[in-house]
Scaffold this active site. Structure first.
Site, PDB file in Angstrom:
ATOM      1  NE  ARG A  75      37.898  38.494  32.183  1.00  0.00           N
ATOM      2  CZ  ARG A  75      37.707  37.450  32.259  1.00  0.00           C
ATOM      3  NH1 ARG A  75      38.619  37.247  34.107  1.00  0.00           N
ATOM      4  NH2 ARG A  75      37.143  36.747  31.939  1.00  0.00           N
ATOM      5  CB  SER A  84      41.902  36.351  41.107  1.00  0.00           C
ATOM      6  OG  SER A  84      40.939  36.707  39.657  1.00  0.00           O
ATOM      7  CE  LYS A 142      39.986  34.164  33.696  1.00  0.00           C
ATOM      8  NZ  LYS A 142      40.819  34.251  34.749  1.00  0.00           N
TER       9      LYS A 142
END
Lengths: 224, 224
Positions: free
Chosen positions: A48, A117, A146
């Protein structure tokens, strides 16, 4: 829905154990992290790199794909089917704001593994209807991976067990606040993989952290 | 190098006149900007949405592609061959940190138009060798469109004329600090297109700004 090809079936079957996410926001270079995760026994690697230039993303993805192949681990690219295809990755992982499954499959073809997700029953049902090959599900526990992003409330082990039953036979990858202390419960709830980002990317020793998490999780997939 | 297909040749031939870049960083929605640019006579539209989620980018790109088709204008997506393919765009525009031409072509196929931003002779030569269908070249004059980004020094009209000769027969799209006051000189230097971002995206009336720029540039392509 189109039939699952033999290669995609094999990829789905290989989705087990520790699913390590190498995040470009980590202080260590992604390829160093991936090498450590693989030495530590990760069976699935997701790359990612949200802020890298695309050329750099492709370079890292190609090298990561080669390393994963050498370890017999699955390699997935976050968000970008074009990069997954060019790097000959096993597939992509899509967030809720990424491409729809059918769009990613149009770029990647029928052999690719495509995961989505999800954070709720409606998101799970939509991803299953769209033909996702696995569901990410979480957060299981509270997480700080996050910062700034609005996260749904933690689902807990009970929520995970419910999700595994709802998704079956599609495998569930549990994520969010997972560590060696709760990995056995995650496995017992039927998750096929335990996914981790911060626990691995911020570890002083990412290889040891991967090994610890993978051993604590065991094979996974009691129900999956 | 592979042969240019008839459809790609047609796309290259249609690359003329005002090349309007709709930037996601603008205060107006990209689709509103694109509609205004098309009404104002833009012949090429490039969509650049660096910070949007991929699902949103695809949604905007598909709608933009339909509008461009209705106006007979070319539609290009910045950086993302997967989105260009899924939106049935005419091609992609690649920056120096984006994918290599051959990687983009592997995703898009032989019919796609692929352009590359260049700022120097070595970058031009590399893009030409890689098979770019057109070269972006600039900045021609000083610009504030990319605040924070380190920009090469302005090339001036003389630099543009040299670039057009170096690239020929590959067409050059001039960019950087261009407006109605210098558009005629840009056309006289042989640029096939005049590209603009800030001059258009920040205009009080983007349609009028596009019309003014397009008329000042004329057909373009004296040498291209």
């Amino acid at each position: 829905m189109e039939a699952v090809t033999p290669l995609r079936r094999e990829r789905i079957d290989r989705l087990r154990g520790l699913y390590a996410i190498a995040d470009g926001a980590a202080t260590r270079p992604s390829l160093d992290l991936i090498a450590a995760f693989l030495r530590g026994g990760a069976r699935v690697i997701q790359l990612r790199l949200k802020s890298a230039g695309t050329a750099e993303l492709l370079r890292v993805a190609r090298e990561a794909a080669a390393r994963c192949r050498a370890h017999g681990a699955l390699f997935l690219v976050n968000d970008r089917p074009d990069i997954a295809r060019l790097a000959a990755a096993d597939g992509v992982h899509l967030g809720q704001e990424d491409l729809p499954v059918e769009a990613a499959r149009a770029v990647l073809g029928a052999d690719a593994l495509i995961g989505v997700s999800t954070h709720s029953d409606p998101e799970m049902d939509a991803a299953l209807a769209a033909g996702a090959d696995y569901l990410g599900f979480g957060p299981i526990f509270a997480t700080a991976s996050k910062p700034g992003a609005p996260l749904p409330p933690p689902q807990g082990i009970e929520g995970l067990a419910r999700a595994v039953k709802r998704a079956a036979p599609v495998p569930v990858v549990a994520i969010g606040g997972l560590g060696a202390d709760n990995a056995a419960a995650v496995a017992a709830a039927g998750a096929r993989c335990l996914a981790a980002i911060g626990e691995l990317c911020r570890a002083a020793d990412p290889e040891a952290a991967a090994r610890r998490l993978g051993l604590a999780f065991g094979g996974g997939g009691k129900l999956g």
